[in-house]
Design an enzyme around this catalytic site. Structure first.
Site, mmCIF file in Angstrom:
data_model
loop_
_atom_site.group_PDB
_atom_site.id
_atom_site.type_symbol
_atom_site.label_atom_id
_atom_site.label_comp_id
_atom_site.label_asym_id
_atom_site.label_seq_id
_atom_site.Cartn_x
_atom_site.Cartn_y
_atom_site.Cartn_z
ATOM 1 N N ASN A 1 40.355 30.510 46.004
ATOM 2 C CA ASN A 1 39.891 29.502 45.043
ATOM 3 C C ASN A 1 41.009 28.642 44.440
ATOM 4 O OD1 ASN A 1 37.056 30.240 45.191
ATOM 5 N ND2 ASN A 1 37.686 32.145 44.194
ATOM 6 N N ARG B 1 42.453 37.363 28.772
ATOM 7 C CA ARG B 1 41.140 36.989 29.304
ATOM 8 C C ARG B 1 40.230 38.222 29.379
ATOM 9 N NH1 ARG B 1 41.910 33.356 34.464
ATOM 10 N NH2 ARG B 1 39.672 33.102 34.066
ATOM 11 N N ALA C 1 42.056 36.352 42.521
ATOM 12 C CA ALA C 1 41.171 37.475 42.185
ATOM 13 C C ALA C 1 41.583 38.775 42.869
ATOM 14 C CB ALA C 1 39.730 37.126 42.548
ATOM 15 N N ARG D 1 38.153 23.387 39.616
ATOM 16 C CA ARG D 1 37.785 24.728 39.189
ATOM 17 C C ARG D 1 38.204 24.983 37.737
ATOM 18 N NH1 ARG D 1 41.301 30.005 40.842
ATOM 19 N NH2 ARG D 1 39.754 31.458 40.074
HETATM 20 C C1 DQA Z 1 44.683 33.681 38.545
HETATM 21 C C2 DQA Z 1 44.032 34.683 37.585
HETATM 22 C C3 DQA Z 1 43.012 35.532 38.307
HETATM 23 O O1 DQA Z 1 42.412 36.462 37.404
HETATM 24 C C4 DQA Z 1 41.921 34.659 38.883
HETATM 25 O O2 DQA Z 1 41.000 35.445 39.617
HETATM 26 C C5 DQA Z 1 42.444 33.548 39.693
HETATM 27 C C6 DQA Z 1 43.643 32.833 39.252
HETATM 28 C C7 DQA Z 1 45.630 32.707 37.806
HETATM 29 O O3 DQA Z 1 46.413 32.063 38.481
HETATM 30 O O4 DQA Z 1 45.569 32.590 36.578
HETATM 31 O O5 DQA Z 1 41.835 33.140 40.678
HETATM 32 O O6 DQA Z 1 45.439 34.380 39.493
#
Ligand code: DQA
Length: 144
Positions: free
Chosen positions: A10, A106, A76, A17
């Site tokens: 992602n 978070r 993730a 996003r």
């Molecule tokens: C992330 C933090 C992760 O928890 C999340 O799933 C991501 C991005 C970050 O760069 O802050 O996809 O790695």
């Protein structure tokens, strides 16, 4: 000196996003910052992004003998992937983990980094600048 920068699932959707969390700049802008930092540090860099855990494991394995160090944002998979942790341990390359957001402020499920157990350091909460910090730190550690 050659760095491999790996970005997990992602992160290709940066800019679109959850911009409140990850910012408005896109993935191409992140790649530009990584390339500019490599130039500044006098290192070469390969940037790799995948949404697939096994592909990331393969990429880490292929870094053996080819890269001097790894910067990784497993996204993730940070919180779930023993396979990525084991791959990082197997190749035993100096590794710095980076997160754009502050994973400790978070949801509780983001508090634990499984993959970070193979990292010299985890940099989180500095947005794109965290990648620059990670690359600077990695170079210092390799030169030590
Ligand atoms: C992330 C933090 C992760 O928890 C999340 O799933 C991501 C991005 C970050 O760069 O802050 O996809 O790695």
């Amino acid at each position: 000196m050659k760095f491999l920068v790996i970005n997990g699932p992602n992160l290709n959707l940066l800019g679109v996003r959850e911009p409140d969390i990850y910012g408005k700049e896109d993935y191409a802008a992140l790649c530009s910052l990584i390339n500019a930092t490599a130039e500044e540090l006098g290192v070469s860099v390969e940037i790799y992004q995948s949404n697939h855990e096994g592909d990331i494991v393969d990429k880490i394995q292929r870094a053996m003998g080819r890269a001097d160090g790894i910067v990784i944002n497993p996204a993730a998979y940070t919180h779930t992937s023993i396979a990525i942790l084991d791959a990082l341990k197997a190749v035993a390359l100096p590794t710095v983990e980076v997160h754009l957001s502050d994973i400790h402020s978070r949801e509780p499920f983001r508090n634990v980094s499984i993959t970070g157990n193979a990292a010299l350091k985890i940099i989180h909460g500095f947005g794109f600048k965290g990648y620059r910090q990670a690359m600077i730190y990695l170079k210092e550690q390799i030169e030590k």
